[in-house]
Design a protein around this motif. Sequence first.
Motif, PDB file in Angstrom:
ATOM      1  N   THR A 201      17.020 139.576 124.007  1.00  0.00           N
ATOM      2  CA  THR A 201      18.415 139.213 124.291  1.00  0.00           C
ATOM      3  C   THR A 201      19.133 138.974 122.984  1.00  0.00           C
ATOM      4  O   THR A 201      18.588 138.385 122.052  1.00  0.00           O
ATOM      5  CB  THR A 201      18.481 137.946 125.154  1.00  0.00           C
ATOM      6  N   SER A 202      20.390 139.438 122.927  1.00  0.00           N
ATOM      7  CA  SER A 202      21.138 139.348 121.676  1.00  0.00           C
ATOM      8  C   SER A 202      21.781 137.987 121.478  1.00  0.00           C
ATOM      9  O   SER A 202      22.233 137.676 120.401  1.00  0.00           O
ATOM     10  CB  SER A 202      22.219 140.434 121.645  1.00  0.00           C
ATOM     11  N   SER A 203      21.846 137.183 122.544  1.00  0.00           N
ATOM     12  CA  SER A 203      22.506 135.893 122.420  1.00  0.00           C
ATOM     13  C   SER A 203      21.868 134.901 123.384  1.00  0.00           C
ATOM     14  O   SER A 203      21.478 135.263 124.501  1.00  0.00           O
ATOM     15  CB  SER A 203      23.998 136.031 122.728  1.00  0.00           C
ATOM     16  N   VAL A 204      21.734 133.675 122.948  1.00  0.00           N
ATOM     17  CA  VAL A 204      21.192 132.599 123.772  1.00  0.00           C
ATOM     18  C   VAL A 204      22.268 131.532 123.904  1.00  0.00           C
ATOM     19  O   VAL A 204      22.809 131.069 122.902  1.00  0.00           O
ATOM     20  CB  VAL A 204      19.915 131.997 123.143  1.00  0.00           C
ATOM     21  N   THR A 205      22.576 131.166 125.140  1.00  0.00           N
ATOM     22  CA  THR A 205      23.607 130.173 125.379  1.00  0.00           C
ATOM     23  C   THR A 205      22.999 128.780 125.390  1.00  0.00           C
ATOM     24  O   THR A 205      22.034 128.529 126.121  1.00  0.00           O
ATOM     25  CB  THR A 205      24.320 130.431 126.725  1.00  0.00           C
ATOM     26  N   LEU A 206      23.533 127.895 124.598  1.00  0.00           N
ATOM     27  CA  LEU A 206      23.086 126.509 124.550  1.00  0.00           C
ATOM     28  C   LEU A 206      24.207 125.593 125.000  1.00  0.00           C
ATOM     29  O   LEU A 206      25.387 125.938 124.901  1.00  0.00           O
ATOM     30  CB  LEU A 206      22.656 126.137 123.125  1.00  0.00           C
ATOM     31  N   THR A 207      23.826 124.450 125.471  1.00  0.00           N
ATOM     32  CA  THR A 207      24.837 123.444 125.827  1.00  0.00           C
ATOM     33  C   THR A 207      25.444 122.882 124.551  1.00  0.00           C
ATOM     34  O   THR A 207      24.844 123.002 123.460  1.00  0.00           O
ATOM     35  CB  THR A 207      24.197 122.310 126.635  1.00  0.00           C
ATOM     36  N   PRO A 208      26.620 122.279 124.629  1.00  0.00           N
ATOM     37  CA  PRO A 208      27.243 121.708 123.417  1.00  0.00           C
ATOM     38  C   PRO A 208      26.328 120.739 122.679  1.00  0.00           C
ATOM     39  O   PRO A 208      26.289 120.722 121.443  1.00  0.00           O
ATOM     40  CB  PRO A 208      28.497 121.012 123.963  1.00  0.00           C
ATOM     41  N   ASP A 209      25.567 119.933 123.442  1.00  0.00           N
ATOM     42  CA  ASP A 209      24.686 118.959 122.794  1.00  0.00           C
ATOM     43  C   ASP A 209      23.567 119.664 122.032  1.00  0.00           C
ATOM     44  O   ASP A 209      23.224 119.306 120.894  1.00  0.00           O
ATOM     45  CB  ASP A 209      24.105 118.025 123.860  1.00  0.00           C
ATOM     46  N   LEU A 210      22.990 120.716 122.654  1.00  0.00           N
ATOM     47  CA  LEU A 210      21.921 121.454 121.978  1.00  0.00           C
ATOM     48  C   LEU A 210      22.442 122.290 120.815  1.00  0.00           C
ATOM     49  O   LEU A 210      21.720 122.541 119.849  1.00  0.00           O
ATOM     50  CB  LEU A 210      21.196 122.351 122.979  1.00  0.00           C
ATOM     51  N   GLU A 211      23.702 122.741 120.910  1.00  0.00           N
ATOM     52  CA  GLU A 211      24.291 123.491 119.793  1.00  0.00           C
ATOM     53  C   GLU A 211      24.327 122.620 118.538  1.00  0.00           C
ATOM     54  O   GLU A 211      24.054 123.096 117.428  1.00  0.00           O
ATOM     55  CB  GLU A 211      25.704 123.952 120.159  1.00  0.00           C
ATOM     56  N   LYS A 212      24.690 121.347 118.713  1.00  0.00           N
ATOM     57  CA  LYS A 212      24.712 120.437 117.556  1.00  0.00           C
ATOM     58  C   LYS A 212      23.301 120.283 116.970  1.00  0.00           C
ATOM     59  O   LYS A 212      23.118 120.298 115.745  1.00  0.00           O
ATOM     60  CB  LYS A 212      25.263 119.081 117.980  1.00  0.00           C
ATOM     61  N   LYS A 213      22.334 120.143 117.854  1.00  0.00           N
ATOM     62  CA  LYS A 213      20.959 119.981 117.374  1.00  0.00           C
ATOM     63  C   LYS A 213      20.467 121.267 116.696  1.00  0.00           C
ATOM     64  O   LYS A 213      19.747 121.218 115.694  1.00  0.00           O
ATOM     65  CB  LYS A 213      20.040 119.626 118.541  1.00  0.00           C
ATOM     66  N   PHE A 214      20.879 122.422 117.246  1.00  0.00           N
ATOM     67  CA  PHE A 214      20.449 123.692 116.662  1.00  0.00           C
ATOM     68  C   PHE A 214      21.066 123.887 115.280  1.00  0.00           C
ATOM     69  O   PHE A 214      20.422 124.445 114.372  1.00  0.00           O
ATOM     70  CB  PHE A 214      20.831 124.853 117.587  1.00  0.00           C
ATOM     71  N   THR A 215      22.313 123.438 115.099  1.00  0.00           N
ATOM     72  CA  THR A 215      22.953 123.534 113.781  1.00  0.00           C
ATOM     73  C   THR A 215      22.163 122.748 112.738  1.00  0.00           C
ATOM     74  O   THR A 215      21.927 123.206 111.618  1.00  0.00           O
ATOM     75  CB  THR A 215      24.399 123.021 113.863  1.00  0.00           C
ATOM     76  N   ALA A 216      21.745 121.531 113.133  1.00  0.00           N
ATOM     77  CA  ALA A 216      20.931 120.723 112.219  1.00  0.00           C
ATOM     78  C   ALA A 216      19.575 121.383 111.962  1.00  0.00           C
ATOM     79  O   ALA A 216      19.043 121.354 110.838  1.00  0.00           O
ATOM     80  CB  ALA A 216      20.734 119.331 112.811  1.00  0.00           C
ATOM     81  N   TYR A 217      19.038 122.017 113.021  1.00  0.00           N
ATOM     82  CA  TYR A 217      17.756 122.700 112.887  1.00  0.00           C
ATOM     83  C   TYR A 217      17.854 123.881 111.921  1.00  0.00           C
ATOM     84  O   TYR A 217      16.938 124.141 111.115  1.00  0.00           O
ATOM     85  CB  TYR A 217      17.309 123.168 114.274  1.00  0.00           C
ATOM     86  N   CYS A 218      18.988 124.615 111.969  1.00  0.00           N
ATOM     87  CA  CYS A 218      19.199 125.745 111.063  1.00  0.00           C
ATOM     88  C   CYS A 218      19.269 125.294 109.601  1.00  0.00           C
ATOM     89  O   CYS A 218      18.799 125.991 108.695  1.00  0.00           O
ATOM     90  CB  CYS A 218      20.470 126.499 111.450  1.00  0.00           C
ATOM     91  N   LYS A 219      19.881 124.135 109.374  1.00  0.00           N
ATOM     92  CA  LYS A 219      19.933 123.608 108.004  1.00  0.00           C
ATOM     93  C   LYS A 219      18.520 123.345 107.480  1.00  0.00           C
ATOM     94  O   LYS A 219      18.210 123.601 106.310  1.00  0.00           O
ATOM     95  CB  LYS A 219      20.766 122.331 107.966  1.00  0.00           C
TER      96      LYS A 219
END
Length: 442
Positions: free
Chosen positions: A106-124
């Motif tokens: 899949t080319s895109s995974v949809t995350l909830t707003p709360d998980l998006e914040k956590k994923f941003t920190a995870y990417c850092k």
Amino acid sequence: PKHHLPTKDKMEGNLEQHKQLAFSIVQYLNEYKTNNQSVAEGLEVAVQCISDAFGVNVSHADQQQKYSISPLNLLSVFGLGLSRKEQLSAKTATTTTAPSPQAPATSSVTLTPDLEKKFTAYCKLLQEKGYFEGAPVDSAEYNVRLENAKSKFAAKFQKDAAQQSQPQQPQPQQPQQLNTSTMSAEERIKKAEEFKTQGNQKLSASQHQEAIELYTQAIELDGNNAIYYANRAAALSHLGQHQKAIDDTNVAVKINPGYGKAYSRRGLAYFSLGNYDDAIINYKKALEIEPGNVTMKQSLELAEKKLKDKNNRPTGAGGAPDLSSILNNPMFQNLAQNMGAAGGAGGAGGAGGAPDLSTLLNNPALMSMAQNMMTQPGFSDMLNNPAMMNMAQSFMQNPEALNGLLSGMFGAGGAGAGTGAGAGAGAGAGADASAGANQDRI
């Protein structure tokens, strides 16, 4: 929740950049108010809040030199940003469609707003560990790695994501119960300020009724604050309750005669009611207190223009509507002639040859013609003319005078006592004669 201006430490030296953005936003809102008077008061509250929060003033020359982005403006910068976004979207679409054995299913995974914040920190964290090393941002390789990381992250927090995706039912807001009898004077003033701040937020969001309720609560706690009354007046004006807005601003100027916005908002209420004279008086008073206020100057100019246009409209003697121009109007003459003809076909001519009104009102052709006439420019102004309204009330109280006017407009119609075709023909011929006489007399 309240939003506070970030501290210098949090912004890591970017305070000036934030102030420059706020300065551009205030400039944009001021320009927008110029051509949108219906939302001017609400935007003025927003401008005041932003200016106070960021400490900017678009009228100060030193801040203009420091923060202005002229010859650009906020809209042009925003347009450039949108163009860049479209370019990036096109580039991403091209790279994601290219065949890549490493690409996830899949080319895109949809995350909830709360998980998006956590994923941003995870990417850092991944960036620090070298996960994206050798893959420039927005490159095909970078996007593949990013999607792989996002897929693994989503799988790990799948249960959490499912819970977060459930729609949350809004809880009904319970009315605040305050025991004011036990509150000190300082507590009452502090609570009133909280209500005012919440009211400002509602007003900026165009939730005018909620804003009124919050300002009312503030007034109940501190009835000696002119700002609360003036702000409630602004919300009332948005709902078309202009007389109530005038009442509130009357209280505001009584409490604080030096509060310019109270006069400005009273001017807006008078303006909305078509009372341009009193609107001008209040805008001038407001400018005496705040001579540099651009919005007040523009409002005054608009009120003066409206008054000039109103005074330049043709009127008859004593301020009555110009009946001569009405009677000379070809559409009106055609209507009068057809009304006379309808009276001849309808039977009883009535006193002095006046047509039978019930017949006229039931004639589709005449009603259509009358409706067309009511859509002509200036017709509504004529009906709203105080002299015309007084004339209409007089006719309603004295039907004989109305019959006399109709007889004069549609002719004598013979003896006026006959019925059928004879009396009606007299009325019809009288209408032609009456129209011709009016044409000669005017």
